[in-house]
Design an enzyme around this catalytic site. Structure first.
Site, PDB file in Angstrom:
ATOM      1  N   LYS A  81       0.826  -1.216   0.000  1.00 19.57           N
ATOM      2  CA  LYS A  81       0.000   0.000   0.000  1.00 19.57           C
ATOM      3  C   LYS A  81       0.857   1.261   0.000  1.00 19.57           C
ATOM      4  O   LYS A  81       0.571   2.215  -0.737  1.00 19.57           O
ATOM      5  CB  LYS A  81      -0.935  -0.021   1.209  1.00 19.57           C
ATOM      6  CG  LYS A  81      -1.993  -1.109   1.128  1.00 19.57           C
ATOM      7  CD  LYS A  81      -2.758  -1.284   2.434  1.00 19.57           C
ATOM      8  CE  LYS A  81      -3.743  -2.437   2.329  1.00 19.57           C
ATOM      9  NZ  LYS A  81      -4.475  -2.692   3.599  1.00 19.57           N
ATOM     10  N   GLN A 125      -4.699  -1.541   9.805  1.00 21.84           N
ATOM     11  CA  GLN A 125      -4.582  -2.819   9.119  1.00 21.84           C
ATOM     12  C   GLN A 125      -5.181  -3.947   9.964  1.00 21.84           C
ATOM     13  O   GLN A 125      -4.863  -4.100  11.142  1.00 21.84           O
ATOM     14  CB  GLN A 125      -3.108  -3.123   8.817  1.00 21.84           C
ATOM     15  CG  GLN A 125      -2.878  -4.413   8.054  1.00 21.84           C
ATOM     16  CD  GLN A 125      -3.443  -4.369   6.647  1.00 21.84           C
ATOM     17  OE1 GLN A 125      -3.394  -3.342   5.976  1.00 21.84           O
ATOM     18  NE2 GLN A 125      -3.981  -5.491   6.198  1.00 21.84           N
ATOM     19  N   ASP A 148     -10.694   2.619   4.104  1.00 21.62           N
ATOM     20  CA  ASP A 148     -11.067   1.203   4.014  1.00 21.62           C
ATOM     21  C   ASP A 148     -12.571   1.039   3.782  1.00 21.62           C
ATOM     22  O   ASP A 148     -13.032  -0.028   3.363  1.00 21.62           O
ATOM     23  CB  ASP A 148     -10.676   0.456   5.297  1.00 21.62           C
ATOM     24  CG  ASP A 148      -9.338  -0.250   5.177  1.00 21.62           C
ATOM     25  OD1 ASP A 148      -8.925  -0.542   4.026  1.00 21.62           O
ATOM     26  OD2 ASP A 148      -8.714  -0.531   6.207  1.00 21.62           O
TER      27      ASP A 148
END
Length: 338
Positions: A81, A125, A148
């Site tokens: 990422k 995460q 997200d």
């Protein structure tokens, strides 16, 4: 009479040859959709978008990633990422925390990042250590910075077909289908897996109304889960035009479970031991070699949905940066047009 028999024999042979040609054509291997190629295209769009944004005097978008613990896969995903962010011109940082961090300490960190005007996009995460409530953490991230798309507000807006931050993996699946030109209107779709972050959002995107603020696929969607008997799943997948496998079970979808010409999107990422090489390797939820003999399109693992997830995360980060400077009405128009 002999002439008539000869004519019948010729017709039978011709019919057999036509059938053979048809069967041969129907058994051609599926087109393998390159998620990497599509992701490069999206990242190029993102790079152009960032440079245009910065050239008009705006601050470069910034992504903050919180990584808790020593999970090897998580560290690999986060590295992908941040590399993608650098590639498209987004600044980023990875904030490492030990697995022993308390839930309250993590909440405090998220609050600080929520209120930091330099941070446009924020993600924590997953998975997190067992002593931390993942849902509480996801809901602690500001909805405006939730790249997200896991915050309950963003999930709710998605379910109501409203403009919002879409979860990156489901959005990646949606873009694969759209950019490949696969029709969804009125089609039968099976989504194998009902996770709140992947299976459920994919089903929502595919079945919702294409005329709404956040257009959907207008498909007829069936969702299966761990308690769906295998034979019942087979009955659904055999009539499905599109099968999305997102259950986390290797070889869940096999060739005998799909119809000729079906589209198969494999979201699964499973690490299995290869007895030939003696090493672990990544596989999806689909028996790739078997299913590709019958499908019209199929995504590989790795190299399919994975790269798209990262690319869509970059798009969300740019959205978040722009949202901070827009009025509510402008936000809706901007997200709807993206």
């Amino acid at each position: 009479m002999a002439t008539l028999r000869a004519l019948r024999k010729f017709c039978q042979q011709s019919k057999h040859q036509v059938c053979s040609l048809y069967m041969s054509a129907s058994r051609q291997e599926a087109v393998v959709i390159s998620g990497r190629k599509l992701a490069r295209q999206i990242r190029e769009e993102a790079r152009t978008d960032v440079e245009q944004w910065v050239s008009t005097g705006n601050r470069r978008p910034h992504l903050s990633v919180v990584l808790v613990g020593d999970n090897v896969a998580s560290h690999s995903y986060v590295l992908n990422k941040t590399r993608a962010a650098a590639d498209v011109g987004i600044s980023s940082e990875t904030i490492l925390k030990p697995s022993c961090i308390s839930e309250d300490e993590l909440m405090d960190l998220i609050y600080k990042l929520n209120t930091d005007h330099r941070v446009d996009g924020l993600l924590v995460q997953l998975p997190l250590p067992e002593h931390i409530d993942e849902r509480r953490i996801c809901n602690a991230v500001s909805p405006d910075k939730d790249v997200d798309g896991f915050h309950v507000v963003n999930v709710g807006r998605m379910c109501l077909d409203q403009s919002t931050m879409l979860p990156a993996t489901p959005w990646g699946v949606w873009e694969i289908i759209k950019r490949t030109g696969i029709p969804t209107l009125g089609k039968n779709v099976v989504v194998a897996g009902r996770s709140k972050n992947v299976g459920m959002p994919i089903a929502m995107l595919l079945h919702s109304d294409g005329r709404h603020e956040r257009p959907g696929g207008d498909a007829t969607v069936t969702i299966s889960h761990r308690y769906t008997p295998k034979e019942q799943l087979r009955q659904h997948t055999r009539i499905a035009d599109i099968v999305v496998a997102a259950a986390g079970i290797p070889n869940l979808i096999t060739a005998d479970m799909i119809k000729e010409g079906a589209v198969v999107i494999d979201v699964g990422i499973n690490r299995v031991h290869d007895h030939v090489t003696g090493k672990d390797r990544l596989v999806g939820d689909v028996d790739f070699e078997g299913v590709r003999q019958k499908a019209s399109f199929i995504t590989p693992v790795p190299g399919g949905v994975g790269p798209m997830t990262v690319a869509m995360l970059m798009k969300n980060t740019i959205k978040a940066a722009k949202n901070l400077l827009l009025t509510p009405a402008e936000r809706i128009r901007m997200v709807a047009s993206s």
